[in-house]
Write a protein that holds these residues in place. Structure first.
Motif, PDB file in Angstrom:
ATOM      1  N   LEU A 345       0.792  -1.225   0.000  1.00 27.13           N
ATOM      2  CA  LEU A 345       0.000   0.000   0.000  1.00 27.13           C
ATOM      3  C   LEU A 345       0.830   1.284   0.000  1.00 27.13           C
ATOM      4  O   LEU A 345       0.325   2.343  -0.378  1.00 27.13           O
ATOM      5  N   VAL A 349       0.031   5.635  -1.434  1.00 26.03           N
ATOM      6  CA  VAL A 349       0.065   6.903  -0.703  1.00 26.03           C
ATOM      7  C   VAL A 349       0.983   7.893  -1.418  1.00 26.03           C
ATOM      8  O   VAL A 349       0.635   9.059  -1.629  1.00 26.03           O
ATOM      9  N   ILE A 417      -3.908   4.149   6.537  1.00 22.38           N
ATOM     10  CA  ILE A 417      -3.692   4.666   5.184  1.00 22.38           C
ATOM     11  C   ILE A 417      -4.522   5.927   4.944  1.00 22.38           C
ATOM     12  O   ILE A 417      -4.102   6.831   4.205  1.00 22.38           O
ATOM     13  N   PHE A 466       2.979   7.149   6.212  1.00 23.78           N
ATOM     14  CA  PHE A 466       2.244   5.881   6.215  1.00 23.78           C
ATOM     15  C   PHE A 466       2.919   4.851   7.115  1.00 23.78           C
ATOM     16  O   PHE A 466       2.269   4.241   7.991  1.00 23.78           O
TER      17      PHE A 466
END
Length: 477
Positions: A345, A349, A417, A466
């Protein structure tokens, strides 16, 4: 061997001059038809001077420039040589600089000098300024002294200045004339500019006195003194003014022409709207290329080696900043090993922040270039962009958070997130506007340098926020 026979056959085949019809040159979309280029090429191979000369004589300089660009390099030079005095050298200003230089270097200096003599001074300067000094001098030596002196003076002015852009042909009359004298002078004088929009009043020493527009002149009676019509406060340009400032003035005050004066207020030239349109196109092209890290003088006709060498340095800078952003991931190596979802992930970001920053940066660079963004409104614009980043950050926090939870079945991951998205979009918005402003303040080109710096900031902030929030939320070490 077969190719040689084909070329010889094509050269020997008679050329139908009627096929070289300018009306048949372009297709429905405005592109030059391939079949037409082949017909021109065949006429060149056959050395069909009458058909080619008749064709180029009827063609607009812009269309002739497009045709030159579509021909093979050897055929371009041959076309100029075959058509002789019928060839309009202003068409060479319509092609890539690389193509223009290749053609001029292949032609005899006498041929170029003869073509330059038929051009207005601004077109002649544009044609010559890309050549090195030795080639310029060789061509200028072939010109009459008066024409040579005028071009040499223009070439001495700084690049991208009004002095380089102006044409030295203009109409100047004494201020004590009347309307009838001015009109008779324009009717009886053979060597006037091809196109003009106003006449200028000067004293015996050529010092600027004012301007009279043609519409005002033609509406007045013949006995009316010019002094009654002169606009003394007419906006004028200095030879040293930057061409971008001149273009901005034309747009702001809706000008079609502006007189150019030297440092002693002597009238030395005029800039017209067609020159300004070229400047606007060049500046927009330069800014667009700079935003992509491409040099302003790169052309489609450049060689592979030239383009690769020009782009290498900026790619090297990008590589260095990429390593800097990746080093942030190294700080959280242990956390990434414990939770693979973070590695999956994290790029999302950073990417969202980079996209938001690019949007802001594009608007900021353009606003700085047009002087719409300045010290009086800077704080308001910065706060507005920060709020835009916050609003979009909250919206995408929800979207991304829901998607992350649905993907990995970890509820806390959506919160992590989401918070990181908010932080990075605000950081991207601030970086996208503050970095161009800082670069502008230190007199660096915001369009050239902003992209790399802004992307680095969003990558670093995105990864750090993050992974840092995830470390705290999940208690990772």
């Amino acid at each position: 061997m077969a190719e040689d026979i084909d070329v010889a056959t094509a050269a020997a085949r008679p050329v139908d001059g009627s096929a070289l019809d300018p009306a048949l040159m372009r297709d429905e979309e405005g592109h030059i038809r391939h079949e037409f280029v082949e017909e021109i090429t065949r006429a060149i191979k056959a050395a069909d001077r009458p058909s080619l000369s008749e064709f180029v004589a009827e063609l607009h300089e812009a269309d002739l420039g497009d045709l030159i660009g579509a021909l093979e390099p050897d055929d371009r030079v041959a076309l100029v040589e075959l058509t002789g005095t019928d060839f309009d050298f202003s068409a060479l200003n319509e092609v890539d600089e690389t193509v223009r230089e290749e053609i001029l270097e292949e032609l005899e200096p006498e041929t170029v000098a003869e073509g330059v003599r038929e051009l207005e001074s601004d077109d002649a300067v544009e044609l010559l300024e890309g050549l090195d000094e030795e080639d310029q001098e060789e061509i200028l030596e072939k010109l009459p002294p008066s024409e040579r002196d005028a071009l040499e003076r223009s070439l001495l002015y700084p690049e991208n200045s009004a002095g380089r852009r102006m044409q030295s042909e203009f109409i100047a009359v004494p201020p004590d004339w009347n309307v009838g004298q001015a009109i008779d002078y324009m009717r009886d004088t053979p060597d006037l500019p091809d196109r003009f929009y106003e006449i200028y009043a000067v004293d015996a020493n050529q010092h600027w006195q004012g301007a009279v527009s043609l519409d005002t002149l033609l509406r007045a009676r013949r006995p009316v003194p010019l002094a009654d019509l002169i606009e003394e406060d007419r906006r004028r340009v200095s030879v040293l003014d930057d061409q971008e400032e001149v273009a901005r003035m034309f747009g702001k005050y809706n000008l079609v022409a502006a007189p150019v004066v030297d440092t002693t207020n002597r009238l030395v030239g005029v800039i017209t709207i067609d020159d300004v349109v070229d400047v606007i196109e060049e500046e927009a092209d330069e800014d667009l290329k700079a935003l992509g890290g491409v040099t302003s003088d790169e052309e489609l006709s450049d060689s592979v080696w030239t383009i690769a060498r020009a782009r290498f340095n900026w790619l090297l800078v990008n590589l260095a900043t990429a390593f800097l952003a990746s080093s942030v991931l190294g700080l959280f190596e242990g956390q990434l090993e414990k939770m693979v979802a973070l590695a999956v992930l994290a790029p999302i970001v950073a990417s969202q922040g980079g996209n938001a920053a690019t949007q802001t940066m594009t608007v900021a660079v353009r606003a700085l270039a047009t002087r719409e963004l300045h010290s009086n409104n800077a704080l308001r614009v910065v706060l507005r962009e920060a709020m835009v980043g916050l609003v979009n950050g909250l919206a995408f926090a929800v979207i991304t958070g829901v998607a992350a939870v649905a993907w990995f079945k970890i509820p806390g991951l959506g919160v992590v997130i989401g918070l990181a998205i908010v932080v990075n979009l605000i950081a991207g918005a601030l970086g996208g506007i503050l970095i161009p402003m800082v670069l502008e303040r230190v007199r660096a080109d915001p369009a050239v340098a902003s992209g790399t710096f802004v992307t680095t900031i969003t990558d670093v902030v995105g990864f750090f926020s993050f992974l840092g929030i995830a470390t705290l939320w999940f208690g990772l070490k």
